[in-house]
Every structure is written in structure tokens, then in C-alpha cells.
Design an enzyme around this catalytic site. Structure first.
Site, mmCIF file in Angstrom:
data_model
loop_
_atom_site.group_PDB
_atom_site.id
_atom_site.type_symbol
_atom_site.label_atom_id
_atom_site.label_comp_id
_atom_site.label_asym_id
_atom_site.label_seq_id
_atom_site.Cartn_x
_atom_site.Cartn_y
_atom_site.Cartn_z
ATOM 1 N N ARG A 43 7.203 31.148 31.579
ATOM 2 C CA ARG A 43 7.815 29.989 30.630
ATOM 3 C C ARG A 43 6.360 29.680 29.874
ATOM 4 O O ARG A 43 5.101 29.475 30.362
ATOM 5 C CB ARG A 43 8.038 28.732 31.022
ATOM 6 C CG ARG A 43 9.576 28.838 31.482
ATOM 7 C CD ARG A 43 10.187 27.516 31.726
ATOM 8 N NE ARG A 43 10.113 27.169 33.196
ATOM 9 C CZ ARG A 43 10.483 25.777 33.406
ATOM 10 N NH1 ARG A 43 10.790 25.168 32.635
ATOM 11 N NH2 ARG A 43 10.132 25.242 34.596
ATOM 12 N N GLY A 58 2.696 36.899 41.700
ATOM 13 C CA GLY A 58 2.458 38.284 42.381
ATOM 14 C C GLY A 58 1.176 38.367 43.203
ATOM 15 O O GLY A 58 1.411 38.424 44.344
ATOM 16 N N HIS A 104 18.195 26.732 40.487
ATOM 17 C CA HIS A 104 16.731 26.229 40.214
ATOM 18 C C HIS A 104 16.538 25.791 38.739
ATOM 19 O O HIS A 104 16.181 26.710 37.954
ATOM 20 C CB HIS A 104 16.154 27.641 40.463
ATOM 21 C CG HIS A 104 14.645 27.419 40.529
ATOM 22 N ND1 HIS A 104 13.858 26.369 41.207
ATOM 23 C CD2 HIS A 104 13.447 28.144 39.610
ATOM 24 C CE1 HIS A 104 12.502 26.382 40.897
ATOM 25 N NE2 HIS A 104 12.243 27.727 40.116
ATOM 26 N N ASP A 121 2.688 47.058 39.399
ATOM 27 C CA ASP A 121 2.434 46.194 37.681
ATOM 28 C C ASP A 121 2.637 47.505 36.845
ATOM 29 O O ASP A 121 2.271 48.569 37.266
ATOM 30 C CB ASP A 121 1.426 45.264 37.686
ATOM 31 C CG ASP A 121 1.715 44.276 36.509
ATOM 32 O OD1 ASP A 121 2.170 43.238 36.932
ATOM 33 O OD2 ASP A 121 1.970 44.617 35.177
ATOM 34 N N ALA A 155 1.848 41.835 39.055
ATOM 35 C CA ALA A 155 0.548 41.688 39.692
ATOM 36 C C ALA A 155 0.037 40.339 38.935
ATOM 37 O O ALA A 155 -1.149 40.309 38.859
ATOM 38 C CB ALA A 155 -0.351 42.645 39.667
#
Ligand code: APR
Length: 314
Positions: free
Chosen positions: A82, A14, A175, A33, A10
């Protein structure tokens, strides 16, 4: 009975995906979550937007996987994102444990679901979720190509001063830094982009697309992109829940397609109720194929690191 979409995680991606899907109004949404109160609070907030945005589906937040039972689609965004200076690959071992545990729990309660993986490093997480889930490959799909392609289309539309809706493009491969924007299959209003944009400009746009995630991480400083990634998720969920048969670039487990076997790589797919209905094999030049292979090699390298296990602390 209404369809059901579970979103695990969440956080930024999300919760934004949950909001987008809630607003579509075609499926009840469950937001999960590990943090108590977080999914409940965000789900309640989104629910209270219903009267204003005109959605009458339900959305609940929970910390219990029992509440996700019988989902048609499960979107996995749980993990860490990240920070500046980090590559997606730096997240590998932390997110591996999280994605593995979440996949087990969700599949236990929704054995018929299609899983959409969003957590990075994406292709390695897909590989892990596929193995842990025991599901057929058409039901474990990664979201990355829709996002990478959307970035490419956006930059081209900006360059040409046209609607991004009229820019058609494909970005294939993993990706990561080796993704392959396919210039030859990119058209603007049906016209090949190479006829409209000078080569050097195209190369600059291709590079900006490859670095698209890092550009946003550097600006945000505290996390990574989530508006465009969640839009990519919602487009995939649309095609699955509404059986639209859209052709979308997704991370798919290849079993010989494009000469690659046993690995998740971004390729064009047709998405419907059962997940991937077809992996579309477009003709590539030798140069394009070499770029795709290089990208697949980078994914394979990460998968090998993943299989060796977490390095021992010094
Ligand atoms: N079970 C459920 N949720 C978990 C778990 C777990 N085991 N572990 C972590 N989470 C939750 C966190 O509590 C947090 O709310 O995942 C959420 C992640 O949210 P953010 O930190 O906001 O990260 P976000 O920006 O949403 O990115 C999530 O998507 O695009 C990728 O690279 C990105 O891997 C990252 C993921």
C-alpha cells in the site's frame, strides 16, 4: 534432513521474514523474487550474518522455482504494498495475478508444503491461493491475526505500563477495518482488561488497532509495515516447523465454524506440522458474533468482486 522454508517476495516483508527465520537456525531458507539479483543479494547478505548471529543454516536467493522444491513451508509475500491513501482492497487485482501464479509454481515443486499467505488484501488472497493450489484447507493459512493481535497487545501494554508478553488477546475477523478485537477474552496477567482500562480508553485502543496498518503507511509514505508482519510470519513458521501446537489467530477457510461457510476469516487455530490442526471455536456473545459476521460479509464482498474479474478500463 533439515527442514526447508521458501519465502516468495524478497521485498520488505519477505526479506525481513527470511532474516528472522534464518536466525532461528532450524530450517534452510530459499528467498525468491521476480527481480534478478534482488533475492540473491539479500540472501547473501543474510548468510554473511551467520557467523555473527550464530546461525549455520543455509539461505539462497533465486528467481527459479526449481530451487524451492521440497519445501515444508512456503510463505507468499509477493505483490505490491500500500501507498498512503490506499486501502488493502485497492491492491486486489494486481496481487491476485501475482499470488495465483506464485501459488501454482510453488505447489508444483512442493506439493506437501504448508502455505502461509501474507499478501494483501489478505483474506481474498487466501481464498484465491486455496482455490488455485488444490491443497486441503489446513495447508493454506493466512497471516493476519497474529499481527493484528500483536498490535492490540502492544497498545494495551503501553497503556498499562506492563510487558506485552503478559497481555493475552485475540483479534478475529478479516484483516481490514472490520476486524474484531475481542475485549472480553483479553487479559493482562490473567486479569480481564475491562477491569483495568476504562471503556473509552479501550475503545480508542481498539480503533488504533483497526487502523494499525494505515498509521504506519501514513508515516512511511513509501510502503507498508514489515517488522511486525514478518514477526507474525516467523511465529507461525515456528509452530509449524517445530510442531509446537501453538494457538494463534490465523486466517482459515471456514466450513461451518462460527456459522460461516466457504470463506477465509481470522479465527483462533492450533498450528502444527500439518498446518491447522484445529479451528478453535470460542463462545461469542450475540454482539461479538454480529461483529464477526459483519467482518465476514466484508471479506465475502471482496471475494465477489474478485470472482467477477477485473473491471474493464473506461
Ligand atoms: N514473483 C515473485 N516476486 C514478485 C512477483 C512475482 N510474480 N511480483 C512481485 N514480486 C516481488 C517484488 O519484486 C517485491 O520485491 O514482491 C516483492 C514485494 O515487496 P515490497 O514491494 O517490498 O512489499 P512488502 O512491503 O514486502 O509487502 C508485500 O505483504 O503485507 C503485505 O500489503 C503487503 O501485499 C503486500 C505484501
Amino acid at each position: 534432513m533439515r527442514k526447508k522454508v521458501t519465502i516468495v517476495g524478497a521485498g520488505q516483508v519477505g526479506a525481513t521474514a527470511a532474516q528472522r527465520i534464518f536466525e532461528r537456525g532450524y530450517a534452510d531458507v530459499v528467498l525468491v523474487d521476480i527481480i534478478e539479483g534482488l533475492p540473491q543479494g539479500k540472501a547473501l547478505d543474510i548468510l554473511q550474518s551467520g557467523p555473527v548471529v550464530g546461525s549455520d543454516v543455509s539461505i539462497v536467493g533465486t528467481n527459479k522455482y526449481e530451487d524451492t522444491a521440497g519445501s515444508d513451508v512456503v510463505v507468499i509475500t509477493s505483490g505490491v504494498a500500500r501507498k498512503p491513501g490506499m486501502s488493502r482492497d485497492d491492491l486486489l487485482f494486481t496481487n491476485l495475478d501475482i499470488v495465483g501464479a506464485v501459488t501454482k509454481e510453488t505447489v508444483k515443486h512442493s506439493p506437501k508444503a504448508v502455505l502461509i499467505i501474507v499478501t494483501n488484501p489478505l483474506d481474498a488472497m487466501c481464498q484465491h491461493a486455496y482455490q488455485v493450489s488444490g491443497l486441503p484447507r489446513e495447508r493454506v493459512i493466512g497471516q493476519s491475526g497474529v499481527l493484528d493481535t500483536a498490535r492490540f497487545r502492544t497498545f494495551l501494554a503501553q497503556q498499562l505500563g506492563v510487558s506485552p508478553r503478559d497481555v493475552q488477546a485475540y483479534v478475529l475477523g478479516g484483516h481490514g477495518d472490520t476486524m474484531v478485537p475481542l475485549v472480553r477474552y483479553t487479559t493482562v496477567g490473567g486479569v480481564p482488561v475491562a477491569d483495568l482500562v476504562p471503556k473509552e480508553t479501550l475503545e480508542r485502543i481498539v480503533k488504533r488497532t483497526r487502523d494499525g496498518g494505515a498509521e504506519i503507511v501514513a508515516l512511511l509514505k513509501t510502503g507498508s509495515a514489515y517488522y511486525a508482519p514478518s514477526a507474525g510470519v516467523a511465529e507461525m513458521v515456528d509452530s509449524i516447523i517445530l510442531d509446537q501446537h501453538r494457538i494463534l489467530p490465523c486466517a482459515a477457510y471456514l466450513d461451518g465454524e462460527y456459522g460461516i461457510r466457504g470463506l477465509y476469516v481470522g479465527v483462533p487455530t492450533r498450528l502444527g506440522t500439518g498446518g491447522i490442526e484445529e479451528i478453535i471455536q470460542i463462545k461469542l456473545t450475540a454482539e461479538e458474533h454480529a461483529m464477526l459476521q459483519k467482518s465476514a460479509d466484508a471479506v465475502q464482498e471482496l471475494v465477489n468482486v474478485m470472482r467477477k474479474g477485473r473491471p474493464k478500463a473506461a
